[in-house]
Motif scaffolding. Sequence first.
Motif, mmCIF file in Angstrom:
data_model
loop_
_atom_site.group_PDB
_atom_site.id
_atom_site.type_symbol
_atom_site.label_atom_id
_atom_site.label_comp_id
_atom_site.label_asym_id
_atom_site.label_seq_id
_atom_site.Cartn_x
_atom_site.Cartn_y
_atom_site.Cartn_z
ATOM 1 N N GLU A 206 -4.456 -40.294 -13.103
ATOM 2 C CA GLU A 206 -5.813 -39.902 -13.468
ATOM 3 C C GLU A 206 -6.804 -40.423 -12.438
ATOM 4 O O GLU A 206 -6.732 -41.585 -12.014
ATOM 5 C CB GLU A 206 -6.181 -40.449 -14.854
ATOM 6 C CG GLU A 206 -7.592 -40.073 -15.303
ATOM 7 C CD GLU A 206 -7.921 -40.589 -16.692
ATOM 8 O OE1 GLU A 206 -9.083 -40.406 -17.137
ATOM 9 O OE2 GLU A 206 -7.032 -41.177 -17.338
ATOM 10 N N ARG A 233 -13.015 -35.800 -14.691
ATOM 11 C CA ARG A 233 -11.661 -36.341 -14.757
ATOM 12 C C ARG A 233 -10.668 -35.345 -14.164
ATOM 13 O O ARG A 233 -10.717 -34.145 -14.459
ATOM 14 C CB ARG A 233 -11.281 -36.647 -16.209
ATOM 15 C CG ARG A 233 -12.230 -37.599 -16.875
ATOM 16 C CD ARG A 233 -11.785 -37.970 -18.268
ATOM 17 N NE ARG A 233 -11.799 -36.853 -19.203
ATOM 18 C CZ ARG A 233 -11.644 -36.977 -20.505
ATOM 19 N NH1 ARG A 233 -11.456 -38.182 -21.032
ATOM 20 N NH2 ARG A 233 -11.666 -35.924 -21.299
ATOM 21 N N LEU A 235 -6.595 -34.952 -13.931
ATOM 22 C CA LEU A 235 -5.304 -35.423 -14.420
ATOM 23 C C LEU A 235 -4.175 -34.705 -13.693
ATOM 24 O O LEU A 235 -4.248 -33.503 -13.445
ATOM 25 C CB LEU A 235 -5.170 -35.172 -15.924
ATOM 26 C CG LEU A 235 -6.238 -35.795 -16.832
ATOM 27 C CD1 LEU A 235 -5.950 -35.452 -18.288
ATOM 28 C CD2 LEU A 235 -6.299 -37.293 -16.645
ATOM 29 N N ALA A 334 -6.103 -38.414 -22.232
ATOM 30 C CA ALA A 334 -6.845 -39.547 -21.663
ATOM 31 C C ALA A 334 -7.763 -40.214 -22.678
ATOM 32 O O ALA A 334 -8.250 -41.330 -22.428
ATOM 33 C CB ALA A 334 -7.661 -39.070 -20.463
#
Length: 469
Positions: A206, A233, A235, A334
């Motif tokens: 991440e 974010r 991932l 997350a």
Amino acid sequence: MGTVHARSLDPLPMSGPDFGVHGDDAELVEVEPETKQEVLENKDVVVQRVHIDGLGRTKDDLLGYEIAEVFTATNLIDVMKKSHEAREKLLRLGIFRQVEVVIDTSDGEDALSNGVDVTFEVAELRRLTGSYNTMVGNNEGSMVLGLKLPNVLGRAEKLTFQFSYGTKETSYGLSFFKPQPGHFDRNLSINMYKVSGQFPWSSLRETDRGVSTEINFPIWKTNHTLKWEGVWRELGWLARTASFAVREESGHSLKSSISHAMVIDTRNSAILPRRGALLKINQELAGYTGGDASFLKEDFEIQLNKRLFWDSVLSTSLWGGLLVPIGDQPSCIADRFYLGGPTSVRGFSMYSIGPQSEGDYLGGEAYWAGGMHLYTPLPFRPGRGGFGDLFRTHFFLNAGNLCNLNYGEGPRAHLQKLAECIRWSYGAGIVLRLGNIARLELNYCIPMGVQSGDRICDGVQFGAGIRFL
């Protein structure tokens, strides 16, 4: 702290007509004049002036709030006490390298007979300072490099750049800190950061890039934090063997959330307390200020510590949390909770309890964990009064559960599901306190209540961190 000069009374005459003795009849005896020193400790005094020597770029109005209480002192002991408290407040600002206090009697034309002056001799920090240290997280270590511009605008503001390289996480960030004059506990901070982390228990990688603004303030015996965070974010998976469930979570997302935290902490130490209690409650609401993620997240932590006989301490703790997705979109991997490992339910591998897919742990939307610990001195107390006091013998019993809930079933079904398949463990070990920074544990663990898919650590387990169940 400083020196105090007390004036002496004038000596009384020892001969002359005032005593009814004529000078011719009196024996010429040489008598040393007696001096009587004033006792100022119990005498009322007035603080006439407070000086601050050594100021450069610091604004005077900032310091006026910190030293105002000195003027309210009514006797010498009170002056010394309030001057010491003011010195601690000045050091807490983080803008002075050194602060010394000198107390002296007042002089000058307007000086009172019981007047005193207080002088604070300060040495400001340099405009640019650097630091290098190591940090210990939850079973993770890191090297931290920092540059800091203290007192950048003259009122205890601070601009900080920090780079951290760790075993699982690398980050760098820029932050600006601004306290309210006269109330250092009330402050504002603005942060920009980038964090890259690896989570092998989920085969997940991440990278977060974000900005945040937070306000800290006390209310009665509680400390509160209001925070807004916007984070982009990214991932991805760590290995080609990552499960389809993890690959499905991969990609980019934007989270914008508002959170609130309340803390009541009466413990004598955050790392290895011997008395006191802790209550911490967090709430986070995402989605109403934009972004892809929409959820309500609640979690809490309770800890009670009681000192017993033979310098032993009984400690109990309880954690819990709930994540409720808003809308039709499921929660993100997350944002979920994780459980297990040497810092939570001991005897299990790191974050290896609960829902999983092909060996990758996906986290859960609800969890609880509880622990009971008995800390005692080392047998025969080796190194008592010194290095040996950093070690404690540790006996523990831990339990917890992590799962996903069907929110259409109702609270009773939720509690029943959290009460099913409880993992628990017990054991003993040695705890080492590293100052007020972190602690290390070396335990022998016996895991119980193991469910299919859980990874256990049966036997010796090592843990390092700042937050333990």
